[in-house]
Design an enzyme around this catalytic site. Structure first.
Site, PDB file in Angstrom:
ATOM      1  N   LYS A 279      15.635  96.891  73.916  1.00  0.00           N
ATOM      2  CA  LYS A 279      14.332  95.226  73.872  1.00  0.00           C
ATOM      3  C   LYS A 279      13.361  95.465  74.822  1.00  0.00           C
ATOM      4  O   LYS A 279      13.764  95.509  75.874  1.00  0.00           O
ATOM      5  CB  LYS A 279      14.908  95.058  73.385  1.00  0.00           C
ATOM      6  CG  LYS A 279      15.916  94.491  71.849  1.00  0.00           C
ATOM      7  CD  LYS A 279      16.464  93.200  71.960  1.00  0.00           C
ATOM      8  CE  LYS A 279      17.792  93.474  70.836  1.00  0.00           C
ATOM      9  NZ  LYS A 279      16.496  94.034  69.177  1.00  0.00           N
ATOM     10  N   ARG A 353      25.647  96.320  62.420  1.00  0.00           N
ATOM     11  CA  ARG A 353      26.015  97.233  61.419  1.00  0.00           C
ATOM     12  C   ARG A 353      26.716  98.331  61.323  1.00  0.00           C
ATOM     13  O   ARG A 353      28.040  98.554  60.714  1.00  0.00           O
ATOM     14  CB  ARG A 353      24.961  97.881  60.603  1.00  0.00           C
ATOM     15  CG  ARG A 353      24.275  98.699  61.688  1.00  0.00           C
ATOM     16  CD  ARG A 353      22.920  99.522  60.490  1.00  0.00           C
ATOM     17  NE  ARG A 353      21.625  98.060  60.996  1.00  0.00           N
ATOM     18  CZ  ARG A 353      20.580  98.941  60.723  1.00  0.00           C
ATOM     19  NH1 ARG A 353      19.789  99.528  59.933  1.00  0.00           N
ATOM     20  NH2 ARG A 353      19.364  97.619  60.834  1.00  0.00           N
TER      21      ARG A 353
HETATM   22  N1  BES Z   1      20.154  91.288  66.649  1.00  0.00           N
HETATM   23  C1  BES Z   1      18.915  91.868  65.722  1.00  0.00           C
HETATM   24  C2  BES Z   1      18.278  91.803  64.966  1.00  0.00           C
HETATM   25  C3  BES Z   1      17.139  90.270  65.564  1.00  0.00           C
HETATM   26  C4  BES Z   1      15.753  90.549  66.055  1.00  0.00           C
HETATM   27  C5  BES Z   1      17.268  88.983  65.374  1.00  0.00           C
HETATM   28  C6  BES Z   1      15.020  89.836  66.594  1.00  0.00           C
HETATM   29  C7  BES Z   1      16.414  88.241  65.708  1.00  0.00           C
HETATM   30  C8  BES Z   1      15.688  88.490  66.158  1.00  0.00           C
HETATM   31  C9  BES Z   1      19.079  93.573  65.294  1.00  0.00           C
HETATM   32  O1  BES Z   1      20.297  94.048  66.458  1.00  0.00           O
HETATM   33  C10 BES Z   1      18.530  94.484  66.092  1.00  0.00           C
HETATM   34  O2  BES Z   1      17.603  94.722  67.370  1.00  0.00           O
HETATM   35  N2  BES Z   1      17.778  95.110  64.467  1.00  0.00           N
HETATM   36  C11 BES Z   1      16.530  95.708  64.654  1.00  0.00           C
HETATM   37  C12 BES Z   1      17.359  97.353  63.791  1.00  0.00           C
HETATM   38  C13 BES Z   1      16.131  97.899  63.575  1.00  0.00           C
HETATM   39  C14 BES Z   1      16.742  99.065  64.709  1.00  0.00           C
HETATM   40  C15 BES Z   1      16.528  99.307  62.750  1.00  0.00           C
HETATM   41  C16 BES Z   1      15.550  95.261  64.520  1.00  0.00           C
HETATM   42  O3  BES Z   1      15.306  94.119  63.621  1.00  0.00           O
HETATM   43  O4  BES Z   1      14.470  95.865  65.668  1.00  0.00           O
HETATM   44 MN    MN Z   2      19.960  94.945  67.847  1.00  0.00          MN
END
Ligand code: BES
Ligand code: MN
Ligand code: ZN
Length: 503
Positions: A279, A353
C-alpha cells in the site's frame, strides 16, 4: 459510569445538573417549561436574551436557577420539534454529556429521555442514552504516560422517565445498553491498539480471557492445525509475517444443546501493509484497524453472554498480519483453500477474502442457522457508502432484512448491494478456479462474490465495514461498529427464535 432510571418532577430533583431540551426557535420543551415556571421565568428570560435559540448542537450551562434544588441546568438545543429524529436525539444526548464531563457535576439527571422521538418508546430512548453516553465519554489514553484526567469526573447519569410504569422497561433498557456499550468498548479498545501490541496472539489471548469470564468454550487453532485442515489460503497470507496466525473460535451456548448456532466470522488482520502489492505510505497506520471485524465479533459475543441470550452463538476470527517478505504471497501465486477450490492471488492486498474463505469453510462444521461475516474488506465500500452505512451482501433475503432492521433500530445502519451472478465472472482466472480480485468495477460486490463461493452451504450475509469501523482524520479511532447491530440481531433472534428467517 452508573446509570439509573427515575420518575419524578424536575423541580424536586437534587442533582448536580438537570438536562433539558430547547427546540428551535426558543421553544422550551415540556420539562424546560416546568422548571421555568418554578423559577419564576428564569429559563425563558435567558433564552429570550438570545444565548440559545435551540439549534442542534447548542448547549448552555446555567447556575443558581431560583427555587431549584439542583446546582445547574443544562439547556440543549434540539432543533425543530417536528424534526427530532433518532439521530437528533442521539446527538443531543452526546452533546449533553460531553458538555458536562468536565464541569464539577458528578451526577446529572437527563430529561432528554422524555422528549418525543417519532416511533420510539421509552425503552429505546433509555437504551440509546446509555450507549451514546458511554460512547461519547470513551477515551483511549492508556498508552499516554501523562493522564489529562484531573477533574472530578461524571460518575452517575440519572435518566428520567415520565411514568412509574416506565421504570421496569427503563431498567431493562439500561441493562441492555450497558452490555452493548461494553461490547462496543471492547471492540474500540482492540481496534485502537497498535499492530505491534495487538497481534494475532494478543487477540487470541483476549478471546481466551473473555471465554474464562463467561464460561465459553474457546479454541485457538495454530498454524499446524491449519496445515492439517488444508487452510492454504489463510496460511498463504500469514507466510509473509513473523507473527504466527491464529484461528480463534468462541462458543457460547445459551440455547438448547444441538440447536443450530448463529456463526459470526470476523476478519482479524492485525496489520495490513498490502503484502508484496504494498500500500502507499499515506495513512497506512490505519491498517491497524483491519482487525475491527474480528473485534466486533468478540464484542458481540461478550454482550450476548452478558445478556445471557437464549441462543447458541459461535464466533470465528481468522487472524494474521499481511506484510511483504521473502516468503510472502507473490502476485500470480496459486493457493488451495480448505474447500479445495484454487485461487490465483493477483493482488496480495486482497488478503481479507483469503483468510475469510477458509474460516467460512471451517464454519460449516457448526451446521449454522446463519453465518454473518464482518470485514473491513474493500476500500471501494468507503467510496460507495462513506462512513454512514456498512455494506451488506447476502445469499438469503430474509436474513438481509433482519440485519437491516437491527441496523435501523440501533442506528448502526447498513445498505444492501446486489450479489447478482453477472458479477461473478469478474473473478475468472486463466490458471485457477478463481482470481482473488475482480478489477476496478464494483469492488465491494466482487469481494462479496468471492466469499459467496465459500458460503454455498448455509444462509449467509457479509458486512463490509471498511467505512464504518473507524473514523479517520482528527477524531481518528475505532467506532465499535457494528457491535450494536450484531447484538440487536441476536436479541431479535432470541426473542422470536428467528422463526420468520427460516423460510
Ligand atoms: N483492508 C483493506 C480494505 C480497506 C482499504 C479498508 C482502505 C479500509 C480502507 C483490504 O485488505 C484491501 O486492501 N482491499 C483492497 C482490495 C483490492 C486489491 C481488490 C482494496 O480495497 O484496495
Ligand atoms: Mn489488503
Ligand atoms: Zn485488509
Amino acid at each position: 459510569m452508573e446509570f439509573i432510571v427515575k420518575s419524578g418532577t424536575p423541580e424536586k430533583q437534587r442533582s448536580g445538573c438537570i438536562v433539558v431540551g430547547v427546540f428551535e426557535s426558543r421553544k422550551l420543551s415540556a420539562v424546560a417549561h416546568q422548571i421555568d415556571e418554578v423559577s419564576g421565568g428564569a429559563i425563558g428570560a435567558i433564552v429570550r436574551r438570545g444565548d440559545l435559540d435551540g439549534k442542534p448542537g447548542q448547549t448552555l450551562l446555567l447556575h443558581n436557577i431560583p427555587n431549584l434544588p439542583s446546582e445547574r441546568v443544562l439547556l440543549v438545543g434540539c432543533g425543530k420539534e417536528k424534526e427530532f429524529t433518532d439521530s437528533r436525539y442521539r446527538d443531543a444526548t452526546a452533546k449533553a454529556v460531553t458538555a458536562l464531563k468536565d464541569t464539577g457535576a458528578t451526577e446529572i439527571t437527563s430529561y432528554l429521555t422524555e422528549l418525543d422521538v417519532k416511533g420510539r418508546d421509552i425503552f429505546w430512548k433509555v437504551r440509546q442514552a446509555v450507549e451514546v453516553s458511554e460512547s461519547a465519554l470513551y477515551r483511549f489514553d492508556k498508552l499516554k504516560t501523562k493522564s489529562n484526567n484531573n477533574r472530578r469526573a461524571l460518575r452517575r447519569v440519572v435518566l428520567a422517565v415520565p411514568k412509574r410504569s416506565d421504570l421496569g422497561p427503563g431498567e431493562q433498557a439500561i441493562n441492555e445498553g450497558r452490555a452493548i456499550a461494553e461490547g462496543v468498548r471492547l471492540a474500540r479498545d482492540l481496534g485502537n491498539l497498535p499492530g505491534n501490541l495487538c497481534t494475532p496472539t494478543y487477540l487470541a489471548e483476549q478471546a481466551v480471557e473473555i471465554g474464562k469470564l463467561y464460561g465459553l468454550k474457546t479454541t485457538v487453532l495454530e498454524k499446524a492445525d491449519m496445515q492439517q485442515l488444508g487452510m492454504g489460503a489463510l496460511l498463504s497470507v500469514s507466510r509473509g509475517s513473523r507473527q504466527p496466525p491464529k484461528l480463534i473460535v468462541l462458543e457460547y451456548q445459551g440455547g438448547k444443546a444441538g440447536e443450530a448456532p448463529v456463526v459470526l466470522v470476523g476478519k482479524g488482520l492485525t496489520f495490513d501493509a498490502g503484502g508484496i502489492s504494498i500500500k502507499p505510505a499515506a495513512n497506512m497506520d490505519e491498517m491497524k484497524f483491519d482487525m475491527c471485524g474480528g473485534a466486533s465479533v468478540l464484542g458481540a459475543v461478550k454482550a450476548a453472554a452478558e445478556l445471557k441470550l437464549p441462543i447458541n452463538i459461535v464466533g470465528i476470527i481468522p487472524s494474521s498480519e499481511n506484510l511483504p517478505d521473502g516468503d510472502a504471497n507473490k502476485p500470480g501465486d496459486i493457493v488451495t483453500s480448505m474447500s479445495g477450490q484454487t485461487v490465483e492471488v493477483l493482488n496480495t492486498d486482497a488478503e481479507g477474502r483469503l483468510i475469510l474463505c477458509d474460516a467460512l469453510t471451517y464454519a460449516e462444521r457448526y451446521k449454522p442457522a446463519f453465518v454473518i461475516d464482518i470485514a473491513t474488506l474493500t476500500g471501494a465500500c468507503v467510496i460507495a457508502l462513506g462512513a454512514h452505512a456498512s455494506g451488506l451482501l447476502a445469499n438469503h433475503d430474509p436474513l438481509a432484512r433482519e440485519i437491516g432492521n437491527a441496523g435501523k433500530y440501533t442506528y448502526d445502519r447498513i445498505w444492501q448491494m446486489p450479489l447478482w451472478d453477472e458479477y461473478q465472472k469478474q473473478l475468472d482466472s486463466n490458471f485457477a478456479d478463481m482470481a482473488n480480485v475482480g478489477g476496478r468495477e464494483a469492488g465491494t460486490i466482487t469481494g462479496a462474490c468471492f466469499l459467496s463461493r465459500y458460503a454455498k452451504n448455509f444462509k449467509w450475509a457479509h458486512l463490509d465495514i471498511a467505512g464504518t469501523a473507524w473514523k479517520t482524520g482528527k477524531e481518528k479511532g475505532a467506532t465499535g461498529r457494528p457491535v450494536p447491530l450484531l447484538v440487536q440481531f441476536l436479541i431479535n433472534r432470541a426473542r422470536k427464535d428467528g422463526a420468520d428467517m427460516d423460510t
